[in-house]
Design a protein around this motif. Structure first.
Motif, PDB file in Angstrom:
ATOM      1  N   ALA A  93      15.783  -6.173 -14.073  1.00  0.00           N
ATOM      2  CA  ALA A  93      15.606  -4.978 -14.897  1.00  0.00           C
ATOM      3  C   ALA A  93      14.947  -3.929 -14.016  1.00  0.00           C
ATOM      4  O   ALA A  93      14.287  -4.271 -13.022  1.00  0.00           O
ATOM      5  CB  ALA A  93      14.745  -5.278 -16.116  1.00  0.00           C
ATOM      6  N   ARG A  94      15.128  -2.666 -14.380  1.00  0.00           N
ATOM      7  CA  ARG A  94      14.561  -1.590 -13.559  1.00  0.00           C
ATOM      8  C   ARG A  94      13.810  -0.589 -14.434  1.00  0.00           C
ATOM      9  O   ARG A  94      14.158  -0.359 -15.585  1.00  0.00           O
ATOM     10  CB  ARG A  94      15.658  -0.875 -12.792  1.00  0.00           C
ATOM     11  N   LEU A  95      12.801   0.001 -13.819  1.00  0.00           N
ATOM     12  CA  LEU A  95      12.004   1.041 -14.450  1.00  0.00           C
ATOM     13  C   LEU A  95      11.347   1.863 -13.360  1.00  0.00           C
ATOM     14  O   LEU A  95      11.445   1.523 -12.182  1.00  0.00           O
ATOM     15  CB  LEU A  95      10.945   0.441 -15.382  1.00  0.00           C
ATOM     16  N   ASN A  96      10.700   2.937 -13.761  1.00  0.00           N
ATOM     17  CA  ASN A  96       9.925   3.747 -12.831  1.00  0.00           C
ATOM     18  C   ASN A  96       8.494   3.802 -13.326  1.00  0.00           C
ATOM     19  O   ASN A  96       8.257   3.833 -14.537  1.00  0.00           O
ATOM     20  CB  ASN A  96      10.479   5.168 -12.755  1.00  0.00           C
ATOM     21  N   ASP A  97       7.543   3.812 -12.390  1.00  0.00           N
ATOM     22  CA  ASP A  97       6.159   3.990 -12.778  1.00  0.00           C
ATOM     23  C   ASP A  97       5.936   5.467 -13.123  1.00  0.00           C
ATOM     24  O   ASP A  97       6.850   6.285 -12.992  1.00  0.00           O
ATOM     25  CB  ASP A  97       5.196   3.441 -11.711  1.00  0.00           C
ATOM     26  N   PRO A  98       4.746   5.838 -13.608  1.00  0.00           N
ATOM     27  CA  PRO A  98       4.523   7.234 -14.025  1.00  0.00           C
ATOM     28  C   PRO A  98       4.701   8.268 -12.916  1.00  0.00           C
ATOM     29  O   PRO A  98       4.869   9.446 -13.212  1.00  0.00           O
ATOM     30  CB  PRO A  98       3.073   7.220 -14.517  1.00  0.00           C
ATOM     31  N   GLU A  99       4.681   7.867 -11.657  1.00  0.00           N
ATOM     32  CA  GLU A  99       4.886   8.815 -10.570  1.00  0.00           C
ATOM     33  C   GLU A  99       6.317   8.791 -10.042  1.00  0.00           C
ATOM     34  O   GLU A  99       6.640   9.384  -9.024  1.00  0.00           O
ATOM     35  CB  GLU A  99       3.880   8.568  -9.451  1.00  0.00           C
TER      36      GLU A  99
ATOM     37  N   PHE B  73       0.840  -1.188   0.000  1.00  0.00           N
ATOM     38  CA  PHE B  73       0.000   0.000   0.000  1.00  0.00           C
ATOM     39  C   PHE B  73       0.876   1.239   0.000  1.00  0.00           C
ATOM     40  O   PHE B  73       1.841   1.308   0.776  1.00  0.00           O
ATOM     41  CB  PHE B  73      -0.913  -0.004   1.237  1.00  0.00           C
ATOM     42  N   PHE B  74       0.558   2.193  -0.858  1.00  0.00           N
ATOM     43  CA  PHE B  74       1.349   3.415  -0.927  1.00  0.00           C
ATOM     44  C   PHE B  74       0.501   4.551  -1.462  1.00  0.00           C
ATOM     45  O   PHE B  74      -0.533   4.329  -2.080  1.00  0.00           O
ATOM     46  CB  PHE B  74       2.606   3.211  -1.787  1.00  0.00           C
ATOM     47  N   ARG B  75       0.942   5.767  -1.193  1.00  0.00           N
ATOM     48  CA  ARG B  75       0.228   6.960  -1.642  1.00  0.00           C
ATOM     49  C   ARG B  75       0.562   7.258  -3.096  1.00  0.00           C
ATOM     50  O   ARG B  75       1.672   6.972  -3.556  1.00  0.00           O
ATOM     51  CB  ARG B  75       0.612   8.152  -0.772  1.00  0.00           C
ATOM     52  N   ALA B  76      -0.383   7.872  -3.796  1.00  0.00           N
ATOM     53  CA  ALA B  76      -0.160   8.276  -5.179  1.00  0.00           C
ATOM     54  C   ALA B  76      -0.903   9.579  -5.444  1.00  0.00           C
ATOM     55  O   ALA B  76      -1.956   9.827  -4.852  1.00  0.00           O
ATOM     56  CB  ALA B  76      -0.661   7.186  -6.139  1.00  0.00           C
ATOM     57  N   ARG B  77      -0.342  10.398  -6.323  1.00  0.00           N
ATOM     58  CA  ARG B  77      -1.024  11.633  -6.712  1.00  0.00           C
ATOM     59  C   ARG B  77      -2.292  11.317  -7.496  1.00  0.00           C
ATOM     60  O   ARG B  77      -3.292  12.006  -7.374  1.00  0.00           O
ATOM     61  CB  ARG B  77      -0.093  12.513  -7.550  1.00  0.00           C
ATOM     62  N   ASP B  78      -2.237  10.279  -8.338  1.00  0.00           N
ATOM     63  CA  ASP B  78      -3.370   9.883  -9.179  1.00  0.00           C
ATOM     64  C   ASP B  78      -3.581   8.377  -9.012  1.00  0.00           C
ATOM     65  O   ASP B  78      -3.169   7.583  -9.862  1.00  0.00           O
ATOM     66  CB  ASP B  78      -3.075  10.238 -10.637  1.00  0.00           C
ATOM     67  N   PRO B  79      -4.233   7.948  -7.907  1.00  0.00           N
ATOM     68  CA  PRO B  79      -4.378   6.512  -7.647  1.00  0.00           C
ATOM     69  C   PRO B  79      -5.056   5.741  -8.786  1.00  0.00           C
ATOM     70  O   PRO B  79      -4.596   4.662  -9.146  1.00  0.00           O
ATOM     71  CB  PRO B  79      -5.219   6.455  -6.374  1.00  0.00           C
ATOM     72  N   ASP B  80      -6.115   6.290  -9.358  1.00  0.00           N
ATOM     73  CA  ASP B  80      -6.819   5.577 -10.431  1.00  0.00           C
ATOM     74  C   ASP B  80      -5.947   5.444 -11.671  1.00  0.00           C
ATOM     75  O   ASP B  80      -5.888   4.382 -12.297  1.00  0.00           O
ATOM     76  CB  ASP B  80      -8.141   6.272 -10.769  1.00  0.00           C
ATOM     77  N   GLY B  81      -5.268   6.523 -12.045  1.00  0.00           N
ATOM     78  CA  GLY B  81      -4.390   6.476 -13.212  1.00  0.00           C
ATOM     79  C   GLY B  81      -3.215   5.541 -13.008  1.00  0.00           C
ATOM     80  O   GLY B  81      -2.844   4.786 -13.905  1.00  0.00           O
TER      81      GLY B  81
END
Length: 119
Positions: free
Chosen positions: A100-106, A10-18
């Motif tokens: 492998a590494r990547l970042n999600d949109p946030e 569980f974590f916080r997001a600026r745009d949880p749905d997106g």
């Protein structure tokens, strides 16, 4: 008695749905109600790191590692979708697996791990 596995992350997001939609579309994670998904049995790692680690970016207190069964195919699909994925043979560990590494949109750091089947 005791813990049998990870029940959620569980974590916080600026745009949880997106962000949830991005994880479903690109990684197949969390498409069921409440973001659930069935995972295959296999190893999970619980590993606190030193606060000054350079294993993942210093601006984030965590990195999510997702176990995958075909790292090359997943990386190719992500790249085809315009998502930057980084691989580095120095990250791979015989007996442990490939990474492998990547970042999600946030900007949250993600590590993909294909466990070594020979180990």
């Amino acid at each position: 008695m005791g813990v049998t596995g990870i029940g959620g992350f569980f974590f916080r997001a600026r745009d949880p749905d997106g962000l949830r939609a991005w994880y479903v579309e690109h990684l197949g994670v969390g498409s069921a109600p409440y973001g659930a998904w069935d995972t295959a049995a296999g190893p999970s790692v619980f590993a606190p790191f030193a606060s000054d680690t350079d294993y993942f970016t210093a601006d984030r207190p965590w990195m999510l590692n997702l176990r995958v069964d075909d790292l090359d195919a997943l990386c190719a699909g992500l790249a085809a979708a315009g998502i930057t994925v980084t691989t580095n043979p120095a990250w791979d560990m015989p007996g442990v697996g490939r990474f492998a590494r990547l970042n999600d949109p946030e900007g949250n750091p993600l590590e993909l791990w294909q466990p070594d089947q020979a180990g």
